[in-house]
Design a protein around this motif. Sequence first.
Motif, short mmCIF file in Angstrom:
data_model
loop_
_atom_site.label_atom_id
_atom_site.label_comp_id
_atom_site.label_asym_id
_atom_site.label_seq_id
_atom_site.Cartn_x
_atom_site.Cartn_y
_atom_site.Cartn_z
N GLY A 196 11.88 1.35 -16.96
CA GLY A 196 12.27 2.58 -17.65
C GLY A 196 11.27 3.70 -17.46
N GLY A 197 11.66 4.90 -17.88
CA GLY A 197 10.76 6.05 -17.79
C GLY A 197 10.39 6.42 -16.37
N ILE A 198 11.38 6.37 -15.46
CA ILE A 198 11.15 6.69 -14.05
C ILE A 198 12.01 7.89 -13.68
CG2 ILE A 198 11.33 5.86 -11.68
CD1 ILE A 198 10.80 3.06 -12.72
N HIS A 199 11.39 8.90 -13.06
CA HIS A 199 12.06 10.17 -12.79
C HIS A 199 11.80 10.63 -11.36
CE1 HIS A 199 12.14 10.69 -17.27
NE2 HIS A 199 10.99 10.05 -17.18
N GLY B 264 7.86 15.67 -3.99
CA GLY B 264 9.30 15.92 -4.01
C GLY B 264 10.11 14.73 -3.55
N THR B 265 10.92 14.94 -2.49
CA THR B 265 11.82 13.91 -1.99
C THR B 265 11.06 12.64 -1.62
OG1 THR B 265 13.29 15.62 -1.12
CG2 THR B 265 13.57 13.38 -0.27
N GLY B 266 11.56 11.51 -2.07
CA GLY B 266 10.92 10.24 -1.75
C GLY B 266 9.83 9.84 -2.71
N TRP B 267 9.57 10.68 -3.72
CA TRP B 267 8.54 10.38 -4.70
C TRP B 267 9.18 10.10 -6.06
CZ3 TRP B 267 3.02 10.69 -4.34
CH2 TRP B 267 2.54 11.05 -3.07
N GLN B 268 8.58 9.14 -6.78
CA GLN B 268 9.00 8.85 -8.15
C GLN B 268 7.84 9.11 -9.11
OE1 GLN B 268 10.48 4.74 -8.12
NE2 GLN B 268 12.56 5.55 -8.29
N THR C 20 0.85 -1.19 0.00
CA THR C 20 0.00 0.00 0.00
C THR C 20 0.88 1.24 0.00
OG1 THR C 20 -1.81 -1.11 1.16
CG2 THR C 20 -1.78 1.30 1.23
N ILE C 21 0.63 2.13 -0.93
CA ILE C 21 1.40 3.35 -1.07
C ILE C 21 0.46 4.54 -1.13
CG2 ILE C 21 3.26 2.20 -2.34
CD1 ILE C 21 1.97 3.48 -4.91
N THR C 22 1.04 5.73 -1.19
CA THR C 22 0.26 6.92 -1.56
C THR C 22 0.57 7.22 -3.01
OG1 THR C 22 0.34 7.83 0.68
CG2 THR C 22 -0.15 9.37 -1.12
N MET C 23 -0.47 7.39 -3.78
CA MET C 23 -0.32 7.71 -5.20
C MET C 23 -0.75 9.15 -5.43
SD MET C 23 -1.80 5.70 -8.56
CE MET C 23 -0.71 4.31 -8.18
N LEU D 109 -11.17 15.11 -21.41
CA LEU D 109 -10.61 15.11 -22.76
C LEU D 109 -9.20 14.53 -22.76
CD1 LEU D 109 -10.97 15.88 -25.74
CD2 LEU D 109 -10.03 18.14 -25.18
N THR D 110 -8.41 14.94 -21.75
CA THR D 110 -7.02 14.49 -21.62
C THR D 110 -6.87 13.73 -20.30
OG1 THR D 110 -6.29 16.45 -22.83
CG2 THR D 110 -4.61 15.22 -21.63
N PRO D 111 -6.20 12.58 -20.29
CA PRO D 111 -6.06 11.81 -19.05
C PRO D 111 -5.02 12.41 -18.11
CG PRO D 111 -4.84 10.74 -20.79
CD PRO D 111 -5.57 11.89 -21.44
N ALA D 112 -5.00 11.89 -16.90
CA ALA D 112 -4.00 12.31 -15.92
C ALA D 112 -2.60 11.95 -16.41
CB ALA D 112 -4.27 11.65 -14.57
N THR D 113 -1.61 12.69 -15.93
CA THR D 113 -0.23 12.36 -16.23
C THR D 113 0.37 11.70 -14.99
OG1 THR D 113 0.60 14.49 -15.43
CG2 THR D 113 0.00 14.35 -17.75
N GLY D 114 1.17 10.70 -15.23
CA GLY D 114 1.75 10.06 -14.06
C GLY D 114 1.70 8.56 -14.20
N PRO D 115 1.72 7.85 -13.09
CA PRO D 115 1.48 8.32 -11.73
C PRO D 115 2.75 8.73 -10.98
CG PRO D 115 1.62 5.95 -11.74
CD PRO D 115 1.78 6.39 -13.18
N HIS D 116 2.56 9.40 -9.87
CA HIS D 116 3.62 9.66 -8.90
C HIS D 116 3.37 8.73 -7.71
CE1 HIS D 116 4.93 13.59 -10.69
NE2 HIS D 116 3.69 13.57 -11.14
N ILE D 117 4.43 8.15 -7.15
CA ILE D 117 4.28 7.26 -5.99
C ILE D 117 5.30 7.65 -4.92
CG2 ILE D 117 3.39 5.36 -7.39
CD1 ILE D 117 6.16 4.02 -7.13
N ASN D 118 4.90 7.53 -3.66
CA ASN D 118 5.82 7.86 -2.56
C ASN D 118 6.59 6.62 -2.13
OD1 ASN D 118 3.80 6.42 -1.24
ND2 ASN D 118 3.90 7.69 0.61
#
Length: 210
Positions: free
Chosen positions: A163-166, A176-180, A126-129, A139-148
């Motif tokens: 791949g594709g992880i920032h 911010g810190t601790g999130w991808q 279980t994470i926070t998304m 019209l346009t979907p969400a961008t992401g996801p971000h996960i802690n």
Amino acid sequence: MQKSFEIQIDGDAYEVPEKELTANQILALAGLAPDEYYLTEIKGHHTESYEGKGGEEVHLHPGSKFVSSYTGATPVSDGQSADAMLTGAKLFAAQLRTAGFEVTELGDEHITFPYAVRAGSHAGLTITMGLVVPPDFPLTPATGPHINYILHPNQAGGEHPTGGIHNSSEHSKHFGTGWQYWSRPFQTWQNGSRTAGRYMAFINGLWSTQ
């Protein structure tokens, strides 16, 4: 006489007596209404969606894995959807709440919610998304996801799942810190229902193929 065997739906085991059932019959095993949910089969690092194909027969084998996805249906009153006048993050959040998610709206089109992984190698986590939802959603979907949660090392190139992880701070005002941030464009968004429920089915697929 054919022996029954077990398959998994949303991480729970169900006994089936036949090698072929329709997607809707599989949903019914888990007590899920076909007009509110659709089924996705997990096949290793790939998925097969039965959205709009509930009557299609699925070949089953012991250990077949499926996840259900809420369609995002919303209550209707006086002939009008409760969220008919909403767009962007507020509409996305309203649809998630209808599906049972506890959503926090952070402003700037950002939302967060607890997310429990239902299938794949990280099932039970279980994470926070976090999501950034464009103002013109649906019209346009969400961008992401971000996960802690640091699941893989950052890697700009390459393909899913590693791949594709920032760093989220490069793509968000609030994470911010601790999130991808996972760069995972929803390439077929325009080809089906444009709801938070369908987007979360896409997310479930990403986790199921980790």
